[in-house]
Enzyme design. Sequence first.
Site, PDB file in Angstrom:
ATOM      1  N   GLN A 206       0.860  -1.185   0.000  1.00 18.89           N
ATOM      2  CA  GLN A 206       0.000   0.000   0.000  1.00 18.89           C
ATOM      3  C   GLN A 206       0.897   1.236   0.000  1.00 18.89           C
ATOM      4  OE1 GLN A 206      -3.791  -0.664   0.074  1.00 18.89           O
ATOM      5  NE2 GLN A 206      -2.499  -2.232  -0.877  1.00 18.89           N
ATOM      6  N   ARG A 226      -4.308   3.203   4.887  1.00 16.54           N
ATOM      7  CA  ARG A 226      -3.578   4.001   3.920  1.00 16.54           C
ATOM      8  C   ARG A 226      -3.978   3.597   2.499  1.00 16.54           C
ATOM      9  NH1 ARG A 226       0.908   4.348   6.065  1.00 16.54           N
ATOM     10  NH2 ARG A 226       2.009   5.436   4.391  1.00 16.54           N
ATOM     11  N   ALA A 247     -11.672   2.135   4.656  1.00 20.77           N
ATOM     12  CA  ALA A 247     -10.720   1.367   3.853  1.00 20.77           C
ATOM     13  C   ALA A 247      -9.869   2.275   2.965  1.00 20.77           C
ATOM     14  CB  ALA A 247     -11.468   0.336   3.018  1.00 20.77           C
ATOM     15  N   HIS A 248      -8.951   1.645   2.237  1.00 20.73           N
ATOM     16  CA  HIS A 248      -7.975   2.413   1.452  1.00 20.73           C
ATOM     17  C   HIS A 248      -8.639   3.216   0.328  1.00 20.73           C
ATOM     18  CE1 HIS A 248      -7.096  -1.481  -1.102  1.00 20.73           C
ATOM     19  NE2 HIS A 248      -8.351  -1.104  -1.193  1.00 20.73           N
ATOM     20  N   ASN A 249      -8.083   4.416   0.147  1.00 17.20           N
ATOM     21  CA  ASN A 249      -8.472   5.334  -0.936  1.00 17.20           C
ATOM     22  C   ASN A 249      -9.864   5.945  -0.778  1.00 17.20           C
ATOM     23  OD1 ASN A 249      -6.674   3.005  -2.631  1.00 17.20           O
ATOM     24  ND2 ASN A 249      -6.049   5.142  -2.795  1.00 17.20           N
TER      25      ASN A 249
END
Length: 349
Positions: A206, A226, A247-249
Amino acid sequence: MTYTLAEIAIKLDAKLIVPAALDEQNEALTQISGLATLAKAGTGQVAFLANSKYQQQLSSTNASAVIVSPDAVEACQVSALVMDNPYMGYAMLASLLDSTPKVSCGIHPNAVIADDVLIGENVSVGANTVIESGVQLADNVSIGAGCFIGHGAKIGESTILWANITIYHRVEIGHHCLIQASTVIGSDGFGYAPVKGQYKWHKIPQLGSVIIGDHVEIGASTTIDRGALDNTEIRDGVILDNQIQIAHNVIVGENTAIAGCTVIAGSTVIGKNCTIAGLVGVNGHITIADNCVFTGMSMVTKNISQAGVYSSGMPVVQNKEWNKTNARVKRLDSLTKRVKELEKLLAKN
């Protein structure tokens, strides 16, 4: 910290109204040291009425004064602090009387801080906190005991971190933020590539980070992953409750409020000024418009393009009724077929 009723009226921009049976000058000098509910308040405490269902308690409260709206003054048997928005008055007075201790004071000798960390003025770091190389701490930052601040992280002016918080490498946190205990920001997002023809997974590093805006508040034990490539973003003025998973993004727009145990899947974009109640599930890779409200336990599975209030799920009913409803749901397919057959017969006639 104590204030007289007269001082409080000035600070809240409220009008002090004293019942005819009481001495106005003496009431104005009444010392106030705390806040409480209408039912529990006593001498030296102020209560507030922001919900009409509690109005009957005005006649029996032992509070020294009550913050009320203009239409509730006549029902108040004690001194009234009158303002259009009593709930905001309560919030302002709570800030005045807040006695929460400081997170830490000064830099504890047991803190482990890398030599090249940039430390601003009046920074406090608690016992057993570890701060790695390249970290930047702006003026008036307070970090509680047992925290970990990873390599290259940046924390803005007057931000407060309570105990046992983990901030991973390169995470950036804005100014005047408040983060409660045991929160984790910047851990790896859930990124894996399936290995073709095998029941195996290949971990995807990530490479992004997490960017937290200014004036953001994050509750206890919340986790923010991240980004995989781009950053996860929590923008200015957002408030997050306890035990939320982001969660990511994901991008959360300005001034959005999210209640406890909500889960937001990766790469979803949430607009400005949204309100998301508790236990809401939000699918990944969708976009939600500004000014949306989602009621508790809703499941958001697709793009929401218009502002409004959205709900899903079924409120609790007695078990017997639920079983009947569930049985009917299972028969919907056969019932639909029967209806179509009847429609065909009617059409022929």
